[in-house]
Structure formats: structure tokens, C-alpha cells
Design a protein around this motif. Structure first.
Motif, PDB file in Angstrom:
ATOM      1  N   ALA A  56       0.686   5.692  -4.473  1.00 34.59           N
ATOM      2  CA  ALA A  56      -0.256   5.159  -5.456  1.00 34.59           C
ATOM      3  C   ALA A  56       0.090   5.623  -6.867  1.00 34.59           C
ATOM      4  O   ALA A  56      -0.007   4.861  -7.836  1.00 34.59           O
ATOM      5  N   SER A  57       0.536   6.875  -6.979  1.00 38.16           N
ATOM      6  CA  SER A  57       0.870   7.426  -8.286  1.00 38.16           C
ATOM      7  C   SER A  57       2.129   6.793  -8.879  1.00 38.16           C
ATOM      8  O   SER A  57       2.227   6.582 -10.089  1.00 38.16           O
ATOM      9  N   SER A  58       3.092   6.477  -8.007  1.00 44.49           N
ATOM     10  CA  SER A  58       4.381   5.967  -8.482  1.00 44.49           C
ATOM     11  C   SER A  58       4.481   4.453  -8.469  1.00 44.49           C
ATOM     12  O   SER A  58       5.548   3.897  -8.778  1.00 44.49           O
ATOM     13  N   GLY A  59       3.407   3.779  -8.081  1.00 44.44           N
ATOM     14  CA  GLY A  59       3.430   2.317  -8.057  1.00 44.44           C
ATOM     15  C   GLY A  59       4.324   1.739  -6.985  1.00 44.44           C
ATOM     16  O   GLY A  59       4.900   0.662  -7.157  1.00 44.44           O
ATOM     17  N   GLY A  60       4.482   2.444  -5.869  1.00 44.15           N
ATOM     18  CA  GLY A  60       5.283   1.927  -4.758  1.00 44.15           C
ATOM     19  C   GLY A  60       6.754   2.236  -4.849  1.00 44.15           C
ATOM     20  O   GLY A  60       7.526   1.778  -4.004  1.00 44.15           O
ATOM     21  N   ASN A  61       7.157   3.017  -5.839  1.00 43.34           N
ATOM     22  CA  ASN A  61       8.557   3.434  -5.962  1.00 43.34           C
ATOM     23  C   ASN A  61       8.596   4.960  -5.978  1.00 43.34           C
ATOM     24  O   ASN A  61       8.495   5.589  -7.033  1.00 43.34           O
ATOM     25  N   ILE A  62       8.722   5.556  -4.794  1.00 40.66           N
ATOM     26  CA  ILE A  62       8.624   7.005  -4.670  1.00 40.66           C
ATOM     27  C   ILE A  62       9.976   7.643  -4.962  1.00 40.66           C
ATOM     28  O   ILE A  62      10.913   7.532  -4.163  1.00 40.66           O
ATOM     29  N   THR A  63      10.080   8.300  -6.107  1.00 34.81           N
ATOM     30  CA  THR A  63      11.299   9.027  -6.481  1.00 34.81           C
ATOM     31  C   THR A  63      11.047  10.524  -6.371  1.00 34.81           C
ATOM     32  O   THR A  63       9.900  10.973  -6.250  1.00 34.81           O
ATOM     33  N   TYR A  64      12.126  11.264  -6.422  1.00 34.10           N
ATOM     34  CA  TYR A  64      11.998  12.722  -6.337  1.00 34.10           C
ATOM     35  C   TYR A  64      11.156  13.252  -7.485  1.00 34.10           C
ATOM     36  O   TYR A  64      10.257  14.086  -7.287  1.00 34.10           O
ATOM     37  N   GLN A  65      11.402  12.748  -8.689  1.00 36.51           N
ATOM     38  CA  GLN A  65      10.671  13.234  -9.855  1.00 36.51           C
ATOM     39  C   GLN A  65       9.191  12.876  -9.777  1.00 36.51           C
ATOM     40  O   GLN A  65       8.324  13.685 -10.093  1.00 36.51           O
ATOM     41  N   SER A  66       8.887  11.649  -9.328  1.00 33.20           N
ATOM     42  CA  SER A  66       7.480  11.252  -9.222  1.00 33.20           C
ATOM     43  C   SER A  66       6.755  12.079  -8.165  1.00 33.20           C
ATOM     44  O   SER A  66       5.563  12.380  -8.313  1.00 33.20           O
ATOM     45  N   ALA A  67       7.477  12.462  -7.109  1.00 38.07           N
ATOM     46  CA  ALA A  67       6.854  13.267  -6.056  1.00 38.07           C
ATOM     47  C   ALA A  67       6.501  14.663  -6.549  1.00 38.07           C
ATOM     48  O   ALA A  67       5.382  15.146  -6.329  1.00 38.07           O
ATOM     49  N   ILE A  68       7.435  15.327  -7.245  1.00 35.45           N
ATOM     50  CA  ILE A  68       7.148  16.692  -7.690  1.00 35.45           C
ATOM     51  C   ILE A  68       6.131  16.694  -8.828  1.00 35.45           C
ATOM     52  O   ILE A  68       5.349  17.635  -8.961  1.00 35.45           O
ATOM     53  N   ASP A  69       6.103  15.610  -9.630  1.00 27.69           N
ATOM     54  CA  ASP A  69       5.104  15.527 -10.701  1.00 27.69           C
ATOM     55  C   ASP A  69       3.716  15.311 -10.124  1.00 27.69           C
ATOM     56  O   ASP A  69       2.737  15.937 -10.564  1.00 27.69           O
ATOM     57  N   CYS A  70       3.618  14.444  -9.132  1.00 31.00           N
ATOM     58  CA  CYS A  70       2.309  14.136  -8.543  1.00 31.00           C
ATOM     59  C   CYS A  70       1.758  15.317  -7.757  1.00 31.00           C
ATOM     60  O   CYS A  70       0.561  15.598  -7.810  1.00 31.00           O
ATOM     61  N   LEU A  71       2.630  16.025  -7.040  1.00 31.26           N
ATOM     62  CA  LEU A  71       2.183  17.105  -6.157  1.00 31.26           C
ATOM     63  C   LEU A  71       2.222  18.471  -6.814  1.00 31.26           C
ATOM     64  O   LEU A  71       1.862  19.475  -6.185  1.00 31.26           O
ATOM     65  N   ASN A  72       2.673  18.523  -8.076  1.00 30.74           N
ATOM     66  CA  ASN A  72       2.770  19.798  -8.797  1.00 30.74           C
ATOM     67  C   ASN A  72       3.613  20.804  -8.001  1.00 30.74           C
ATOM     68  O   ASN A  72       3.236  21.959  -7.789  1.00 30.74           O
ATOM     69  N   VAL A  73       4.766  20.341  -7.562  1.00 34.08           N
ATOM     70  CA  VAL A  73       5.691  21.160  -6.775  1.00 34.08           C
ATOM     71  C   VAL A  73       6.718  21.778  -7.715  1.00 34.08           C
ATOM     72  O   VAL A  73       7.209  21.119  -8.632  1.00 34.08           O
ATOM     73  N   LEU A  74       7.034  23.056  -7.497  1.00 34.37           N
ATOM     74  CA  LEU A  74       8.040  23.733  -8.302  1.00 34.37           C
ATOM     75  C   LEU A  74       9.421  23.268  -7.853  1.00 34.37           C
ATOM     76  O   LEU A  74       9.862  23.544  -6.737  1.00 34.37           O
TER      77      LEU A  74
END
Length: 585
Positions: free
Chosen positions: A228-246
Motif C-alpha cells: 500500500a505504501s509503495s503503490g504496488g511496486n515493492i522495492t528494497y528502499q520502499s520496504a526499509i522506509d516504510c518499516l523503519n528498518v536499519l
């Protein structure tokens, strides 16, 4: 418009084959169905989101299927299966023991047990979170659980098996569900993404799987969130930004700093991490886990211990090859120490920065072998000494009594006094020193300290000096060492009360009053004898420590008591002190 259904419900397993990560367990259940060897009560145990309730429902549907497949799966076509899929089957009863945990709730359940199935062979009662039942409810359930009607099957599910009383455990077949592996979750998320028309990078799915911590349900929920956050295009950067992963990239940059010994850059990266909103404790624990993964990635036989996808494992193996096991082990120790000290630290940022600085020092040419990160320059071999090659080196200080900088260090002050050189004795070493874990290098260079003995240049004949000396000269060197360590109170008081007595031309003895003083002298033996050898220009001198076994008690004088004694014995000193109004500092 079709109503949206979250992935955790939409892709909930409906057959044993679709259960993720529990192949051995589902095979056992299918064989039980195929051979009609069904128990009357089962206990499914495991952490959240691993498929306990899903397997219970699939099992309930399969044992009532009118046309099961040869391998023990439900046909999903008969009337019983269709009723189950629609949620209208009367042969399955679910009870949430977390909110229905009393005796009356169990009595209502026991009453329902007396009702025979309207369609199919069995009525299945699924009791979720069974460990939440009260002791009275457990006791009320025991008789029915042990001898239910022939058409009843109980399936109990729990996340905390240790809370269930032994009498319940003994009446059930127990199945332990495993945590879902990272690779299994990545494979299933890839399938879900393909079904939903979502593009997803493998690295991004790896982040989601690690965040789920072994729970497939959590992984699907996180997948929906990132999609939902990435608009259906899940990239590595969008994942760590959305999940606040180090991001691992931070750790890779830090590793480069550690290998180069670049303290200031490591602090800059740490500030960047803090500015991005990451907690310092979360960071240092993540760094420790990163070092652990590098350690296991160095050997192909242990590479599988890294909970990640194959691509991530190979990347970790490449990074781990740059590090020695000794460096990684001691870096893990430092991160663990920081974690233990974090809650009590008044300045938590300083604690983390100090830890990073220590890790940067681990690869200094001659670090000590502990985990404290206090590296030193490599000791110089005696054969290599020449005036143009000598460099100031921090000596290894065995005095653990006081960490106050009693003497200026060569490395810390540009105005440090000339250095002194000492070599190991050729005589028999001190007996207690042989038991010590302290390793004295073949050549130790100590920072010179102003004292009564004066300053001495480095000797070019270090290791072979045999200058004769008198007992008065020995006493002068002894007192000079005392004067250069004013902060080491226990040590200098011990040395004041235990004056040296010559045994022969190179050996002397000191007598202490108790084992505490004996241990103190042993711990500082190398530092004291090195100073005395430099002062006397004799590398054969050594001393022995003994405990006074006589009956007459002796009292160790404090600074004030010693001064009063000296004033009583020397009237001129007393007059001088009174005239100039002198006092102890």
C-alpha cells in the motif's frame, strides 16, 4: 466492486499442501487421515502465525471429507467440504479460551460434546489459546478430554505449552510447529505478489520476512502494508522506509571504518543513524547481530545459520571474508557489553561512541587479547632496537586498581617525559607472576614520569644491563616509584610499609601483611620491577613477596600517620612545616 480482503485471510491455507514451512508435521497428519489412525485429542504448539489454527481447521475438514484423496487431502467438492468452506458446517466448534476460560465455559463445551454430528463422521472442537484456562476449568475438562464420545476429536492450540498442566499434556498427541524460515516466507510472498499483480524485489521481501520474525501471518500483514505504501511496486528502499528498518548499508559502511580504524567517520555514521530516528539500543544490538552474521558467513558449513535469502547470504559471506574471527568475536563482546551497560549509562550517546571507537582499535598492530578494544602498537623486538627506529609505545598497565591517569602517557601528551626501556629478567621469575594471565612482552617501553629518580634516556644495551647497585640506591628507586603513583593509594601504602631487603646482589624481598597486599604487589610486579631496573640500570634485579607470619601485628601507615611519625623523628622537619604552614594536599 469486490470487497478487499487482507492477504493473511485471502491466502490462508485450505489444504495441507498449502501450509507453509510445516512439511513434516502436515505429512504426519495426512498419513493419520489416510490410514484412519486418529487420536481423540491433539495439542498444537508453536509461536504466533505459524499455522496452528489453520492446520486444525484443515484437519477437521479432511477427516469429515466424503471423498478424500489417496494422499490424505480433502477433495473440496463434497457437501461436507463445501459447508466447511462456506463456514456453515456444524461439525466444527471453535472456542477462544483467552476470553472463555472459566468453569462454566468448559461445562457448556462438554454439553455440546454430547451432540452427534449431523453430517460426516466427527465433530471437531478447536480450543485456541488453551493455556489461558483457569485451574478449575482444566480440572473440569480432564474427564471429557480423556474419554470423549467416539465421534469427537479435540484439537487444542497454544503458544505457551509450559503453562499447561501435565494431566492435560498426558492426554494429547503433541505436535510442535516450527518458526517459518526466511526462505519459505520469501517464496510464499513471491507467490502472493504474482497473484496480486505486485512487483517485488527479492531484497525487499527478505526485509519483510526478517521483520515478521518467523510468523507467516505477520509477513503477509507487513506485505500488505508495504504494498500500500509503495503503490504496488515493492522495492528494497520502499520496504526499509516504510518499516523503519536499519539498512545493512549502514553496517557495511561502519565495517569499512572499523577495518581502517577510522573512529571519527564511524561517529558521523552513528549520528546519521540517530538523525534518521533509530534508537541507539536498537542500533547497537543490530550491529552485534551483524557481526554474528559475518562470523557464521565466513564458513560455508555455517552459512545456513543466517536467517536470510540466498542473495543476502552470499553478500554476507563476501563481507565476512574481509574480517578475522578474532576481530568479529571481540567486536561482538563489545556490542554485548554496550547492551548490558546501556540502561545504567547516564550518557548513552557517549557509551555507543566509545564502543565504536574501541571496535576501531581492535585491528591495531598489537591489541590486547581481551574484549575491551584497547589496542596498542606492536612491541619492538630487542634485536631491532636502534636509535632511529625507536618509537614511543603505550605500555600495558597491569594496575587495575585505579583508572585515573596517574602518569602522563606517551600517546596522550606531546610533552611526555623521555621513555624508558626494560627487558625481561634472566633470573627465575616471581612464583606468583607465573600464575598471572598478564603477558609481558619481550620489550616494554614505558613513558617516563618525573620523580625522585630523575629522568633517564633510553639505553641501547637494554636486556644486558648489569650495573652494580647498593641497598640505598634500591631504596631510592623504590621511593621514586612511590612518588610517581600518588593516586594508587593501596599500592603506595603497601610499598611504604613493605621496604625492600636485599637477599643477594640482584635479588631482594619485601614482606607484606595480608593476601590483599600480596595480590596487589603481584598484579603490579611487572611495572614496578621495570621501573627499578631502569633506575638501577640492571636487568637482573627482581624481588620476591612474602606474607608476614609473625604474631606481632603491624599497621600500615596512612599519609597523615607517616607525616606525624616523620615530624616526631625529625624536629627540623616539624619546624620547617610549622614555619611555612605546609600541609598535605
Amino acid at each position: 466492486m469486490e470487497k478487499y480482503l487482507v492477504s493473511a485471510r485471502k491466502y490462508r491455507p485450505s489444504t495441507f499442501a498449502s501450509v507453509v514451512g510445516q512439511k513434516a508435521l502436515t505429512t504426519t497428519l495426512k498419513n493419520a487421515v489416510a490410514t484412519h489412525r486418529l487420536a481423540h485429542s491433539y495439542l498444537f504448539c508453536g509461536s504466533r502465525g505459524v499455522g496452528k489454527t489453520s492446520c486444525a481447521r484443515i484437519f477437521a475438514k479432511t477427516i469429515n471429507c466424503q471423498h478424500p484423496t489417496p494422499d490424505g487431502e480433502a477433495c473440496n467438492e463434497c457437501e461436507s467440504c463445501l459447508e466447511f468452506n462456506r463456514g456453515t458446517s456444524m461439525n466444527i466448534v471453535e472456542l477462544d479460551a483467552a476470553s472463555n476460560n472459566g468453569v462454566e465455559d468448559i461445562r457448556n463445551l462438554v454439553e455440546q460434546v454430547q451432540v452427534a454430528p449431523t453430517r460426516g463422521q466427527y465433530r471437531v472442537f478447536i480450543v485456541d489459546e488453551v493455556h489461558m484456562l483457569t485451574s478449575a476449568a482444566f480440572n473440569a475438562f480432564l474427564k471429557t478430554l480423556e474419554e470423549p464420545p467416539s465421534y469427537v476429536v479435540f484439537i487444542l492450540a497454544t503458544t505457551e505449552k509450559q503453562k499447561i498442566i501435565p494431566t492435560i499434556l498426558s492426554r494429547c498427541q503433541i505436535y510442535d510447529f516450527h518458526r517459518i524460515t526466511i526462505q519459505d516466507m520469501i517464496d510464499h510472498l513471491t507467490y502472493v505478489a504474482s497473484q496480486e499483480g505486485i512487483t517485488a524485489e527479492t531484497a525487499a521481501l527478505n526485509v519483510i520476512a526478517k521483520k515478521a520474525d518467523g510468523a507467516m501471518r505477520d509477513a503477509l500483514s507487513i506485505f500488505d502494508q508495504v504494498a500500500a505504501s509503495s503503490g504496488g511496486n515493492i522495492t528494497y528502499q520502499s520496504a526499509i522506509d516504510c518499516l523503519n528498518v536499519l539498512d545493512y548499508e549502514y553496517y557495511n559502511r561502519l565495517l569499512a571504518c572499523f577495518l581502517k580504524g577510522d573512529v571519527l567517520t564511524s561517529w558521523t555514521i552513528y549520528k546519521e543513524i540517530r538523525d534518521n530516528g533509530f534508537d541507539s539500543l536498537f542500533f547497537i544490538n543490530g550491529l552485534g547481530s551483524y557481526f554474528r552474521d559475518l562470523m557464521v558467513a565466513r564458513d560455508p558449513s555455517t552459512l545456513a545459520l543466517i536467517e536470510a535469502g540466498n542473495e543476502t547470504r552470499q553478500a554476507m559471506a563476501a563481507m565476512g571474508a574481509k574480517c578475522s574471527p578474532d576481530f568479529l568475536y571481540r567486536a561482538m563482546c563489545l556490542c554485548n557489553d554496550a547492551d548490558l551497560n546501556y540502561r545504567n549509562a547516564s550518557n548513552k550517546q557517549f557509551l555507543i561512541e566509545l564502543t565504536l571507537a574501541k571496535i576501531c582499535q581492535l585491528l591495531s598492530p598489537s591489541p590486547n587479547k581481551g574484549s575491551d578494544g584497547e589496542g596498542q602498537l606492536r612491541p619492538i623486538a630487542a634485536a631491532d632496537i636502534s636509535p632511529d627506529k625507536q618509537k614511543p609505545v603505550i605500555s600495558e598497565n597491569a594496575n587495575k586498581e585505579c583508572k585515573t591517569p596517574a602518569a602522563p602517557s606517551v600517546a596522550s601528551s606531546p610533552a611526555a617525559a623521555p621513555i624508558r626501556v626494560s627487558a625481561p629478567p634472566t633470573a627465575t621469575p616471581h612464583p606468583r607472576a607465573q600464575q598471572s594471565s598478564l603477558k609481558v612482552p619481550h620489550l616494554s617501553i614505558r613513558g617516563g614520569v618525573p620523580g625522585n629518580a630523575g629522568e633517564k634516556p633510553v639505553s641501547s644495551a637494554a636486556g644486558n644491563r648489569s650495573n652494580p647497585f647498593s641497598e640505598d640506591a634500591l631504596l631510592t628507586a623504590w621511593n621514586a616509584y612511590i612518588s610517581t603513583h600518588p593516586q594508587a593509594h593501596i599500592l603506595i601504602n603497601t610499598m611504604r610499609s613493605a621496604r625492600p631487603t636485599m637477599l643477594d646482589r640482584t635479588q631482594f624481598v619485601i614482606t607484606v601483611q595480608n593476601s590483599l597486599q600480596l595480590d596487589m604487589m603481584d598484579a603490579n610486579h611487572a611495572d614496578i620491577i621495570g621501573y627499578i631496573r631502569d633506575s638501577l640500570a640492571n636487568d637482573q634485579v627482581d624481588f620476591e613477596v612474602r606474607i608476614d607470619t609473625s604474631d606481632s601485628p603491624r599497621h600500615t601507615l596512612t599519609d597523615t600517620e607517616l607525616l606525624e611519625k616523620m615530624k616526631a623523628e625529625t624536629p627540623a622537619l616539624k619546624t620547617l612545616i610549622e614555619e611555612f604552614k605546609l600541609h598535605l594536599a
